[in-house]
Design a protein around this motif. Structure first.
Motif, PDB file in Angstrom:
ATOM      1  N   SER A 197      -9.778   0.226   5.701  1.00 60.63           N
ATOM      2  CA  SER A 197      -8.934   1.210   5.021  1.00 60.63           C
ATOM      3  C   SER A 197      -7.698   1.552   5.856  1.00 60.63           C
ATOM      4  O   SER A 197      -6.634   1.807   5.305  1.00 60.63           O
ATOM      5  N   LEU A 198      -7.835   1.528   7.176  1.00 58.50           N
ATOM      6  CA  LEU A 198      -6.643   1.790   7.995  1.00 58.50           C
ATOM      7  C   LEU A 198      -5.631   0.644   7.857  1.00 58.50           C
ATOM      8  O   LEU A 198      -4.419   0.886   7.820  1.00 58.50           O
ATOM      9  N   ARG A 199      -6.134  -0.585   7.754  1.00 53.37           N
ATOM     10  CA  ARG A 199      -5.207  -1.696   7.482  1.00 53.37           C
ATOM     11  C   ARG A 199      -4.464  -1.438   6.176  1.00 53.37           C
ATOM     12  O   ARG A 199      -3.270  -1.661   6.064  1.00 53.37           O
ATOM     13  N   TYR A 200      -5.228  -0.992   5.199  1.00 51.38           N
ATOM     14  CA  TYR A 200      -4.669  -0.753   3.862  1.00 51.38           C
ATOM     15  C   TYR A 200      -3.596   0.345   3.912  1.00 51.38           C
ATOM     16  O   TYR A 200      -2.506   0.199   3.377  1.00 51.38           O
ATOM     17  N   ILE A 201      -3.930   1.428   4.609  1.00 55.49           N
ATOM     18  CA  ILE A 201      -2.993   2.554   4.712  1.00 55.49           C
ATOM     19  C   ILE A 201      -1.725   2.120   5.450  1.00 55.49           C
ATOM     20  O   ILE A 201      -0.606   2.449   5.034  1.00 55.49           O
ATOM     21  N   HIS A 202      -1.887   1.336   6.499  1.00 55.28           N
ATOM     22  CA  HIS A 202      -0.697   0.855   7.222  1.00 55.28           C
ATOM     23  C   HIS A 202       0.148  -0.040   6.325  1.00 55.28           C
ATOM     24  O   HIS A 202       1.374  -0.003   6.384  1.00 55.28           O
ATOM     25  N   ARG A 203      -0.510  -0.832   5.498  1.00 58.07           N
ATOM     26  CA  ARG A 203       0.260  -1.722   4.611  1.00 58.07           C
ATOM     27  C   ARG A 203       1.033  -0.928   3.579  1.00 58.07           C
ATOM     28  O   ARG A 203       2.168  -1.252   3.244  1.00 58.07           O
ATOM     29  N   LEU A 204       0.400   0.125   3.053  1.00 61.45           N
ATOM     30  CA  LEU A 204       1.109   0.944   2.069  1.00 61.45           C
ATOM     31  C   LEU A 204       2.204   1.769   2.744  1.00 61.45           C
ATOM     32  O   LEU A 204       3.282   1.958   2.192  1.00 61.45           O
ATOM     33  N   GLY A 205       1.903   2.278   3.911  1.00 57.21           N
ATOM     34  CA  GLY A 205       2.850   3.145   4.630  1.00 57.21           C
ATOM     35  C   GLY A 205       2.621   4.596   4.240  1.00 57.21           C
ATOM     36  O   GLY A 205       2.638   4.927   3.043  1.00 57.21           O
ATOM     37  N   VAL A 206       2.419   5.444   5.219  1.00 59.61           N
ATOM     38  CA  VAL A 206       2.099   6.848   4.906  1.00 59.61           C
ATOM     39  C   VAL A 206       3.271   7.527   4.177  1.00 59.61           C
ATOM     40  O   VAL A 206       3.063   8.344   3.280  1.00 59.61           O
ATOM     41  N   HIS A 207       4.506   7.142   4.505  1.00 62.04           N
ATOM     42  CA  HIS A 207       5.648   7.752   3.799  1.00 62.04           C
ATOM     43  C   HIS A 207       5.614   7.391   2.313  1.00 62.04           C
ATOM     44  O   HIS A 207       5.874   8.238   1.452  1.00 62.04           O
ATOM     45  N   ASN A 208       5.267   6.133   2.022  1.00 56.71           N
ATOM     46  CA  ASN A 208       5.188   5.712   0.615  1.00 56.71           C
ATOM     47  C   ASN A 208       4.041   6.427  -0.101  1.00 56.71           C
ATOM     48  O   ASN A 208       4.162   6.817  -1.264  1.00 56.71           O
ATOM     49  N   ILE A 209       2.937   6.576   0.612  1.00 53.54           N
ATOM     50  CA  ILE A 209       1.787   7.287   0.030  1.00 53.54           C
ATOM     51  C   ILE A 209       2.226   8.709  -0.311  1.00 53.54           C
ATOM     52  O   ILE A 209       1.987   9.228  -1.401  1.00 53.54           O
ATOM     53  N   ARG A 210       2.880   9.321   0.647  1.00 56.14           N
ATOM     54  CA  ARG A 210       3.315  10.719   0.467  1.00 56.14           C
ATOM     55  C   ARG A 210       4.276  10.842  -0.722  1.00 56.14           C
ATOM     56  O   ARG A 210       4.170  11.749  -1.535  1.00 56.14           O
ATOM     57  N   SER A 270     -12.049   1.800  -1.443  1.00 57.67           N
ATOM     58  CA  SER A 270     -11.354   0.711  -2.142  1.00 57.67           C
ATOM     59  C   SER A 270     -12.322  -0.472  -2.241  1.00 57.67           C
ATOM     60  O   SER A 270     -13.319  -0.535  -1.498  1.00 57.67           O
ATOM     61  N   VAL A 271     -11.993  -1.417  -3.096  1.00 58.62           N
ATOM     62  CA  VAL A 271     -12.849  -2.608  -3.203  1.00 58.62           C
ATOM     63  C   VAL A 271     -12.871  -3.374  -1.876  1.00 58.62           C
ATOM     64  O   VAL A 271     -13.851  -4.055  -1.559  1.00 58.62           O
ATOM     65  N   HIS A 272     -11.806  -3.240  -1.102  1.00 59.34           N
ATOM     66  CA  HIS A 272     -11.746  -3.977   0.174  1.00 59.34           C
ATOM     67  C   HIS A 272     -12.734  -3.393   1.190  1.00 59.34           C
ATOM     68  O   HIS A 272     -13.446  -4.135   1.869  1.00 59.34           O
ATOM     69  N   SER A 273     -12.744  -2.064   1.285  1.00 59.66           N
ATOM     70  CA  SER A 273     -13.693  -1.441   2.222  1.00 59.66           C
ATOM     71  C   SER A 273     -15.125  -1.682   1.750  1.00 59.66           C
ATOM     72  O   SER A 273     -16.021  -1.942   2.557  1.00 59.66           O
ATOM     73  N   ALA A 274     -15.315  -1.583   0.423  1.00 59.14           N
ATOM     74  CA  ALA A 274     -16.667  -1.789  -0.113  1.00 59.14           C
ATOM     75  C   ALA A 274     -17.140  -3.215   0.183  1.00 59.14           C
ATOM     76  O   ALA A 274     -18.290  -3.426   0.581  1.00 59.14           O
ATOM     77  N   ALA A 275     -16.234  -4.187   0.037  1.00 54.97           N
ATOM     78  CA  ALA A 275     -16.618  -5.594   0.280  1.00 54.97           C
ATOM     79  C   ALA A 275     -16.976  -5.792   1.749  1.00 54.97           C
ATOM     80  O   ALA A 275     -17.942  -6.501   2.078  1.00 54.97           O
ATOM     81  N   ALA A 276     -16.198  -5.172   2.634  1.00 57.06           N
ATOM     82  CA  ALA A 276     -16.484  -5.310   4.070  1.00 57.06           C
ATOM     83  C   ALA A 276     -17.857  -4.720   4.392  1.00 57.06           C
ATOM     84  O   ALA A 276     -18.638  -5.284   5.157  1.00 57.06           O
ATOM     85  N   LEU A 277     -18.138  -3.591   3.756  1.00 54.86           N
ATOM     86  CA  LEU A 277     -19.429  -2.934   3.966  1.00 54.86           C
ATOM     87  C   LEU A 277     -20.571  -3.807   3.417  1.00 54.86           C
ATOM     88  O   LEU A 277     -21.618  -3.951   4.055  1.00 54.86           O
ATOM     89  N   HIS A 278     -20.342  -4.408   2.260  1.00 53.04           N
ATOM     90  CA  HIS A 278     -21.354  -5.302   1.676  1.00 53.04           C
ATOM     91  C   HIS A 278     -21.640  -6.478   2.609  1.00 53.04           C
ATOM     92  O   HIS A 278     -22.789  -6.874   2.785  1.00 53.04           O
TER      93      HIS A 278
END
Ligand SMILES: Cc1ncc(COP(=O)(O)O)c(C=O)c1O
Length: 395
Positions: free
Chosen positions: A300-313, A42-50
């Motif tokens: 990315s784990l922050r992002y996944i928690h915000r979305l919620g794995v059930h919602n992702i699924r 995601s752009v968020h992970s990429a920015a953190a890496l940058h």
């Protein structure tokens, strides 16, 4: 915009997946439907890496490494929460396959008097590892799938009182088959054996609760559904099995010298060189984990928690259900069981080279594995237009 905001949520509280799509620029250039191979950042992970790369290149911003050590710890906590484990049950790992191998090395004593049961929908490199150990004398029993799923009765037939471990992939990389993990862990535990799950195709994509599922050990790296990079991941070892059933298998730490010039006054009661053996998850870790990996994983784990794995699924289910419905009708029979709850679906292609050419020309990314098995694996940033594009290309 790179900071994660709360704007992803709709008023109803469910994520707005149109906004999620904007966080993955790769979605603009192609219908990327091969997340089971490798997930885009995601752009968020990429920015953190940058930010990290800027710091190691120019030393701008942050004073010194402790501030970069924080993502290490947070990523571990976030991952533990994702699978309902305690952080003290999580060790950093470099790869899923390496972690499973290290686990088996640590279990050498426990395994030496018994057998291991696995099946042919486990990852090929994991099976290779078991076949290598079979050459060294380990009794390995590989159950064959039936209709692209595992029948628990076939596993029951080979598990006996000498079984020490059942080893599976929670979600198969071949066809996305989601294991009936509770039935398998119940079976293992009834025989005083343990259950290992390779969760790389599951973590971040399907809900995992190691306690409720009875998973004793698990491992994954982060470059698939955890939306991170290669070379960084996690090993889960149930707390009460650490140091008992699973011994540290990769000694790592420091020594104490007890002679001049290392110390002014040597202590006559101590040996010249000594160590304090590490315990807990640290005893399964070697040296530094990848900071690049930890930084991406934290974001990315922050992002996944915000979305919620059930919602992702739920989001992805709408896409895989449509593929399951429409691809067989245009000549691609499915090899993923109906109603299977994972983001990976696979179909048999009659003419694999021509199928891949059509997909390439249409700007659609899918995988062709094991000769003629076309694997499609949508994620959070995919939408029905991507599926339209794939179906148009193949019809
Ligand atoms: C089920 C499964 N296990 C393990 C791996 C390899 O993971 P790693 O590179 O973390 O060892 C893969 C990669 O495709 C996979 O699909």
């Amino acid at each position: 915009m790179t900071a994660q905001s709360d704007t992803l949520a709709t008023p109803g509280g469910t994520p707005d997946f149109d906004l999620v799509r904007q966080d993955f620029p790769r979605a603009r250039t192609a219908a990327y439907l091969d997340n089971a191979s490798s997930h885009p950042l995601s752009v968020h992970s990429a920015a953190a890496l940058h930010r990290y790369i800027d710091w190691v290149t120019h030393e701008v911003g942050e004073p010194w490494w402790p501030s970069w050590a924080a993502p290490r710890n947070e990523s571990k906590h976030l991952f533990a929460r994702l699978i309902n484990a305690g952080p003290e049950e999580i060790a950093f790992a470099r790869s899923t396959i390496e972690a499973e191998s290290n686990l088996l090395n640590g279990m050498r004593e426990w395994l030496s008097t018994g057998n291991v049961v696995t099946h042919d929908l486990h990852y090929s490199a994991a099976l290779y590892n078991y076949k290598m150990r079979e050459m060294e004398g380990l009794d390995v029993r590989v159950v064959k799938h039936r209709d692209w799923g595992i029948d628990i009765r076939d596993v029951e037939r080979v598990v006996d009182r000498h079984t020490r471990l059942i080893s599976i992939a929670l979600v198969s990389n071949v066809n996305g088959y989601l294991a009936d993990v509770k039935a398998l862990s119940d079976l293992a535990h009834a025989h005083h054996a343990y259950l290992y799950a390779d969760i790389i195709q599951a973590a971040g994509a399907v809900p995992i609760d190691v306690k409720a599922m009875g998973i004793d050990f698990a491992a994954c790296s982060t470059f698939k559904w955890l939306m991170g990079v290669k070379g960084f991941g996690f090993l889960y070892v149930r707390a009460d099995l650490q140091g008992t059933v699973v011994k540290p298998s990769q000694p790592s730490g420091g020594v104490r010298f007890n002679y001049a010039p290392w110390v002014e006054k040597p202590d006559p009661g101590l040996p010249e060189v000594s160590i304090t053996p590490s315990s807990g998850p640290a005893s399964y870790e070697v040296s530094y984990p990848s900071y690049e990996g930890a930084i991406c994983a934290q974001e990315s784990l922050r992002y996944i928690h915000r979305l919620g794995v059930h919602n992702i699924r739920n989001h992805v289910r709408a896409l895989t259900d449509r593929l399951q419905e429409e691809l067989p009708a245009i000549g691609y029979p499915s090899i993923t069981p109906r109603g299977n709850e994972s983001p990976v679906v696979a179909f048999v292609a009659q003419d694999p080279p021509s199928t891949m050419t059509k997909l390439r020309h249409a700007g659609v990314h899918a995988a062709m594995r094991w000769g003629n098995k076309m694997r499609i694996s949508p994620s959070v940033f995919n939408n029905q237009e991507d599926i339209d594009r794939l179906l148009r290309a193949l019809s």
